[in-house]
Design a protein around this motif. Structure first.
Motif, PDB file in Angstrom:
ATOM      1  N   GLU A  50       0.993  -1.349   0.161  1.00 42.95           N
ATOM      2  CA  GLU A  50      -0.058   0.419  -0.185  1.00 42.95           C
ATOM      3  C   GLU A  50       0.735   1.188  -0.726  1.00 42.95           C
ATOM      4  O   GLU A  50       0.665   2.199  -0.577  1.00 42.95           O
ATOM      5  CB  GLU A  50      -1.005   0.128   0.844  1.00 42.95           C
ATOM      6  N   LEU A  51       1.966   0.685   0.846  1.00 51.35           N
ATOM      7  CA  LEU A  51       2.879   2.293   0.557  1.00 51.35           C
ATOM      8  C   LEU A  51       3.635   2.853   0.105  1.00 51.35           C
ATOM      9  O   LEU A  51       3.659   3.844  -0.724  1.00 51.35           O
ATOM     10  CB  LEU A  51       3.809   2.622   2.083  1.00 51.35           C
ATOM     11  N   LYS A  52       3.831   1.405  -1.449  1.00 53.25           N
ATOM     12  CA  LYS A  52       4.658   1.452  -2.324  1.00 53.25           C
ATOM     13  C   LYS A  52       4.065   1.881  -3.414  1.00 53.25           C
ATOM     14  O   LYS A  52       4.160   3.335  -4.487  1.00 53.25           O
ATOM     15  CB  LYS A  52       5.006   0.272  -2.882  1.00 53.25           C
ATOM     16  N   ALA A  53       2.371   1.853  -3.218  1.00 56.04           N
ATOM     17  CA  ALA A  53       1.554   2.167  -4.317  1.00 56.04           C
ATOM     18  C   ALA A  53       0.771   3.769  -4.156  1.00 56.04           C
ATOM     19  O   ALA A  53       0.650   4.393  -4.886  1.00 56.04           O
ATOM     20  CB  ALA A  53       0.197   1.417  -4.212  1.00 56.04           C
ATOM     21  N   LEU A  54       1.058   4.360  -2.468  1.00 47.21           N
ATOM     22  CA  LEU A  54       0.969   5.352  -2.707  1.00 47.21           C
ATOM     23  C   LEU A  54       2.191   6.511  -3.040  1.00 47.21           C
ATOM     24  O   LEU A  54       1.806   7.345  -4.060  1.00 47.21           O
ATOM     25  CB  LEU A  54       0.549   6.208  -1.160  1.00 47.21           C
ATOM     26  N   ASN A  55       3.492   5.924  -2.629  1.00 45.30           N
ATOM     27  CA  ASN A  55       3.994   6.273  -3.122  1.00 45.30           C
ATOM     28  C   ASN A  55       4.226   6.808  -4.946  1.00 45.30           C
ATOM     29  O   ASN A  55       4.895   7.780  -5.370  1.00 45.30           O
ATOM     30  CB  ASN A  55       6.019   5.821  -2.885  1.00 45.30           C
ATOM     31  N   GLU A  56       4.421   5.978  -6.067  1.00 48.06           N
ATOM     32  CA  GLU A  56       3.863   5.470  -7.024  1.00 48.06           C
ATOM     33  C   GLU A  56       2.778   6.496  -7.257  1.00 48.06           C
ATOM     34  O   GLU A  56       3.160   7.109  -8.766  1.00 48.06           O
ATOM     35  CB  GLU A  56       3.819   4.103  -7.652  1.00 48.06           C
ATOM     36  N   TRP A  57       2.012   6.740  -7.009  1.00 49.27           N
ATOM     37  CA  TRP A  57       0.548   7.274  -7.189  1.00 49.27           C
ATOM     38  C   TRP A  57       1.294   9.201  -7.161  1.00 49.27           C
ATOM     39  O   TRP A  57       1.385  10.002  -7.726  1.00 49.27           O
ATOM     40  CB  TRP A  57      -0.186   7.464  -6.663  1.00 49.27           C
ATOM     41  N   LEU A  58       2.006   9.693  -5.933  1.00 51.89           N
ATOM     42  CA  LEU A  58       2.392  10.914  -5.676  1.00 51.89           C
ATOM     43  C   LEU A  58       3.729  11.373  -6.852  1.00 51.89           C
ATOM     44  O   LEU A  58       4.060  12.249  -7.520  1.00 51.89           O
ATOM     45  CB  LEU A  58       3.567  10.023  -4.268  1.00 51.89           C
ATOM     46  N   ARG A  59       4.629   9.778  -7.271  1.00 54.41           N
ATOM     47  CA  ARG A  59       5.170  10.192  -8.011  1.00 54.41           C
ATOM     48  C   ARG A  59       5.062   9.860  -9.469  1.00 54.41           C
ATOM     49  O   ARG A  59       5.468  11.415 -10.307  1.00 54.41           O
ATOM     50  CB  ARG A  59       6.711   8.883  -9.076  1.00 54.41           C
ATOM     51  N   ALA A  60       3.963  10.344 -10.349  1.00 57.85           N
ATOM     52  CA  ALA A  60       2.946  10.217 -11.214  1.00 57.85           C
ATOM     53  C   ALA A  60       2.389  11.630 -11.256  1.00 57.85           C
ATOM     54  O   ALA A  60       2.093  11.813 -12.806  1.00 57.85           O
ATOM     55  CB  ALA A  60       2.426   8.869 -11.462  1.00 57.85           C
ATOM     56  N   HIS A  61       1.197  11.952  -9.684  1.00 62.16           N
ATOM     57  CA  HIS A  61       0.250  12.692  -9.784  1.00 62.16           C
ATOM     58  C   HIS A  61       0.905  13.997  -8.910  1.00 62.16           C
ATOM     59  O   HIS A  61       1.079  14.936  -9.369  1.00 62.16           O
ATOM     60  CB  HIS A  61      -0.836  12.529  -9.392  1.00 62.16           C
TER      61      HIS A  61
END
Length: 159
Positions: A50-61
């Motif tokens: 979940e933390l990885k997915a959140l960080n990836e979302w932040l990286r993209a958006h």
């Protein structure tokens, strides 16, 4: 129009370099936040996926705005976006004015409230709805100038 292979390779290399620079600028939530902030936000409850997915979302958006942290003379922390301008403005005190006495609160006709931050007292008669000018001063502080008496005091916005 003729394009040479060398130009295409250079363009592709520059594009990849730009993407790599953007990726290098990204920092994860764990890097951006202190351990206590991370815990207070409840992020320590996320599992690694979940933390990885959140960080990836932040990286993209995620787009970030750099802010400057400033301490006012009273020690309060104030945040100003670097690109924002602290501009002087004029208003009137909502009611009577007869000076300041420590932590005086000045209510303005525009709905704002400003509180005295410097120590000391001042009295110079009584004025009804005097015109004031509030302007930025050094180190993130503000100075309120009262027109009828020609006096000024350091203030911070409290409402």
């Amino acid at each position: 129009m003729r394009l040479k292979i060398g130009h295409l390779s250079l363009g592709a290399a520059l594009l990849l370099l730009g993407v790599a620079a953007f990726a290098a600028e990204f920092s994860s939530l764990e890097e951006r936040m202190s351990q206590s902030e991370f815990h207070a936000a409840g992020l320590d409850k996320l599992n690694p996926e979940e933390l990885k997915a959140l960080n990836e979302w932040l990286r993209a958006h995620g787009t970030t705005t750099t802010v400057t942290q400033v301490l006012t003379p009273s020690g309060a922390l104030v945040y100003y976006p670097v690109d924002s301008k602290r501009e002087a403005f004029e208003s009137r005190i909502d009611g009577g004015f007869s000076g300041w006495y420590g932590k005086t609160v000045f209510r303005l006709e525009n709905g704002q409230e400003w509180t005295q931050t410097e120590s000391g007292q001042f009295s110079n008669g009584h004025y009804d709805h005097p015109k004031v000018k509030i302007k930025p001063a050094l180190l993130g502080s503000w100075l309120m100038w009262v027109e009828p008496c020609g006096c000024s005091v350091r203030v911070e916005r409290t409402k």
